[in-house]
Design a protein around this motif. Sequence first.
Motif, PDB file in Angstrom:
ATOM      1  N   GLN A 148       0.807  -1.212   0.000  1.00  0.00           N
ATOM      2  CA  GLN A 148       0.000   0.000   0.000  1.00  0.00           C
ATOM      3  C   GLN A 148       0.849   1.275   0.000  1.00  0.00           C
ATOM      4  O   GLN A 148       0.307   2.375   0.141  1.00  0.00           O
ATOM      5  N   ARG A 150       2.238   2.855  -2.311  1.00  0.00           N
ATOM      6  CA  ARG A 150       2.013   3.773  -3.425  1.00  0.00           C
ATOM      7  C   ARG A 150       0.874   4.746  -3.149  1.00  0.00           C
ATOM      8  O   ARG A 150       0.687   5.705  -3.900  1.00  0.00           O
ATOM      9  N   LYS A 151       0.129   4.541  -2.081  1.00  0.00           N
ATOM     10  CA  LYS A 151      -0.957   5.460  -1.750  1.00  0.00           C
ATOM     11  C   LYS A 151      -0.441   6.822  -1.286  1.00  0.00           C
ATOM     12  O   LYS A 151      -1.165   7.821  -1.368  1.00  0.00           O
TER      13      LYS A 151
END
Length: 340
Positions: A148, A150-151
């Motif tokens: 996660q 890349r959030k």
Amino acid sequence: MGSPAMEIYGPIFIGVVFNIALYGIMVTQTYLYFQMYKRDRTWMKLLVFLLFICDTVNCAFDVAFVYIPLVNNFGNNEAISRASWVFATDPFMTGFIAALVQFFFAWRVKVLTANMFAVCVICFCSFAQLCGGLGTSIAVGMIPEFVQFRKFQVIVIIWLAFSAVADTLITAALVWHLRRNKTGMALTDGIINKIIRMTVQTGLITALCAIIDLILFIVSPTGLHLIFNLPLSKLYTNSLMSSLNSRSGWQYSDSSQVMSQNANRSETQRLPRVRNVNMLKSGDHGRRGPQEIYIDVESHEMVDVVDMKGSPYPGAHDYTPDQKVASPTQSRESGSAHAA
């Protein structure tokens, strides 16, 4: 097929290995600095000591966040797929170390160029990347799953982009100033060229590493960018220490080369032979025959004698000095004999 988090620990392991290797170089550079530059300013010594402490803590944390999931939680897929709080400290530590190094180089730009606009821009970019590193650490704590990450890529882009911009501005400002102040003298320009090469090498290495880290983070969903991210803090400290420790070579390298060339040239060049020429006419002024001229030619050569603690030259008892110019009486007698 393993989980994506398990694939991440391959790049993490490689990055930690590079981090530890660069830490060893940092230890050597720090030791050399405190041995050679004992007269540096107190705040500069404190800066080097602070960077060494930060590097040591960062290196210990890097080893810890590899040891905890792979050893203490071996076989626990949930622990492997999540970043611990130890891992979350790395972005902030990297940003803090980079900020200290960039502020130092900004001070150097101020001293050399007196360009406050460039100094302010560099400090702004450095402070922005520090905030980006802190924001990335907070984001990792809030979203610990590796898949996660890349959030929160916006804050990572701010961190790495401003870091690369600050390094590029520092390099450009120093190189521009040094090139403008060349004197045309071979010795001085040689030293300036050495400083320019050192500035470019140290500045572009950190900037290039940050850019590669940012590109891989954006385009690759795996943890490949961590190979360049984890050693980044050690690249900053080593760039600063190499810049400080290389000062001793700036004043000796080219000057010693010129002196050695002059010494070789003086050794190979033969000394001119000194000739004493005495032209004596014959003593008989009343004779009508053609007057003959006696020419006494004497040659002298330089002989180097090394006198050690007042001891005589070993071959002094066998050495026969050159015959001096004959006395006027002897010259007249020999001249008369030749003329006869």
